[in-house]
Design a protein around this motif. Structure first.
Motif, short mmCIF file in Angstrom:
data_model
loop_
_atom_site.label_atom_id
_atom_site.label_comp_id
_atom_site.label_asym_id
_atom_site.label_seq_id
_atom_site.Cartn_x
_atom_site.Cartn_y
_atom_site.Cartn_z
N GLN A 202 84.85 60.90 6.44
CA GLN A 202 85.40 62.08 5.79
C GLN A 202 86.03 63.03 6.81
OE1 GLN A 202 85.53 62.54 2.34
NE2 GLN A 202 84.82 60.42 2.42
N TRP A 272 95.04 66.98 4.39
CA TRP A 272 94.49 65.97 3.50
C TRP A 272 94.14 66.69 2.20
CZ3 TRP A 272 93.67 66.31 8.64
CH2 TRP A 272 93.86 65.16 9.43
N THR A 274 93.78 66.35 -2.40
CA THR A 274 93.86 65.66 -3.69
C THR A 274 94.53 66.61 -4.68
OG1 THR A 274 91.86 64.38 -3.27
CG2 THR A 274 92.55 64.59 -5.56
N ARG A 276 95.49 67.42 -8.60
CA ARG A 276 95.14 67.10 -9.99
C ARG A 276 96.35 67.39 -10.89
NH1 ARG A 276 90.13 67.10 -12.64
NH2 ARG A 276 89.16 68.27 -10.93
N LEU A 287 94.71 61.94 -10.57
CA LEU A 287 94.26 62.49 -9.29
C LEU A 287 94.96 61.73 -8.16
CD1 LEU A 287 90.46 62.80 -10.08
CD2 LEU A 287 92.18 64.62 -10.14
N SER A 288 95.88 62.39 -7.49
CA SER A 288 96.67 61.76 -6.43
C SER A 288 96.23 62.29 -5.07
CB SER A 288 98.17 62.03 -6.63
OG SER A 288 98.60 61.53 -7.88
N GLN A 289 95.95 61.39 -4.13
CA GLN A 289 95.50 61.78 -2.80
C GLN A 289 96.66 61.66 -1.81
OE1 GLN A 289 92.10 58.94 -2.89
NE2 GLN A 289 90.85 60.73 -2.36
N TYR A 290 96.82 62.68 -0.97
CA TYR A 290 97.92 62.73 -0.01
C TYR A 290 97.40 63.06 1.38
CZ TYR A 290 101.01 62.96 -4.09
OH TYR A 290 101.67 62.68 -5.26
N GLU A 291 98.07 62.47 2.36
CA GLU A 291 97.86 62.81 3.77
C GLU A 291 99.23 63.21 4.31
OE1 GLU A 291 96.60 60.64 7.98
OE2 GLU A 291 95.77 59.88 6.08
#
Length: 304
Positions: A202, A272, A274, A276, A287-291
């Motif tokens: 994490q 980093w 997420t 919604r 729920l899309s996760q981005y870096e």
């Protein structure tokens, strides 16, 4: 008048011829020269062998990284067709004969004979295939391949309710020069791939970004993700550099940023987060996760 001499004239003796000096090379000098020649020859040979060894080693490494591509599409289609015919049957003589005839298109003659009594004429069940999953195709030799697959069968017996059964098997295929395939090993019970217990590390904020910058970046991200789902490529150029994110043109409604993490890296900020969204068509939450990597010029912009 007579002249007389009281002493006899002395006769001159001829001079001895001078000896010519000849330089001679002794045995030791010859040995030294021979040793020098031997040393230089050994050194030259050593250098030659050294360069030759490097060249051979380099060639070996190049050959080692060469890979061969395996066309798995044909094998997947062949396996799925075989599994469907192999695990489908009816408890009627005509249907069973048709099944045996169909399997001739997949099995070697030896396996056809072996499987002749697999489904008896008095079998009380009927089977149909609901789903086939291909898990892996592995090259065993230059001409044989193992295929691991799972099949879900719908089994019906008399008037009872159907039963679903899900099993995993492994077969071996042979492929000839014309890319034709044949099953050379019957399905063998195999292990099904399971969920891995791996948990990624994490990421946490490391205190490198000050409160003002964090507020600016958060405000930018909320503005960007609010317009991102419907933004065109031209509109994205105000927020995104070098097409770091593609246009999606979806009917999503932005809801919130979840647990954004910020780290300052030089003149950039790593994020980093997420995001919604509400999918207006399915009414489900997306729920899309981005870096992301951001830079500030006149305004903040996503560069990666």
């Amino acid at each position: 008048m007579q002249l007389s001499f009281s002493k006899k004239e002395k006769q001159k003796k001829p001079k001895k011829s001078e000896k010519v000096k000849v330089t001679t090379i002794g045995k030791r000098k010859k040995l030294v020269i021979f040793l020098w020649i031997l040393l230089l020859s050994s050194l030259s040979f050593g250098i030659y062998k050294n360069f030759t060894a490097i060249d051979q080693h380099t060639t070996h490494e190049i050959e080692k990284i060469e890979t061969s591509m395996i066309d798995t599409h044909t094998m997947e289609s062949f396996t799925k067709n075989f599994v469907k015919d192999y695990y489908t049957w009816e408890n009627e003589s005509e249907a069973l004969e048709e099944r045996v005839e169909n399997l001739k298109g997949y099995l070697t003659e030896e396996l056809q004979t072996l499987n002749a009594d697999m489904i008896r004429e008095d079998i009380p069940t009927r089977s149909s295939v609901n789903e086939i999953d291909i898990w892996s195709i592995t090259e065993e030799t230059e001409v044989t391949y193992s295929v691991v697959f799972s099949v879900e069968q719908r089994i019906t017996e008399d008037d009872e309710d159907p039963t679903l059964t899900y099993s995993t098997y492994r077969i071996v295929l042979y492929q000839d020069e014309q890319k034709n395939l044949v099953v050379i090993q019957n399905p063998v019970l195999w292990h099904e791939p399971k969920k891995s217990d791996y948990a990624p590390e994490q990421v946490e904020s490391n205190g490198t970004i000050n409160a003002t910058t964090e507020q600016e970046v958060t405000a930018f991200l909320e503005t960007f993700f609010s317009s991102y789902p419907t933004a065109t490529e031209q509109e994205l150029t105000y927020y995104v550099k070098n097409k770091a994110l593609p246009a999606i043109e979806k009917d999503y409604t932005f809801s919130e940023l979840i647990n954004p993490v910020f780290q300052e890296q030089g003149n950039q900020v790593k994020v980093w987060v997420t995001v919604r969204y509400l999918d207006e068509i399915t009414k489900a939450m997306q729920l899309s996760q981005y870096e992301l990597t951001l830079e500030k010029d006149t305004n903040w912009i996503i560069v990666e």
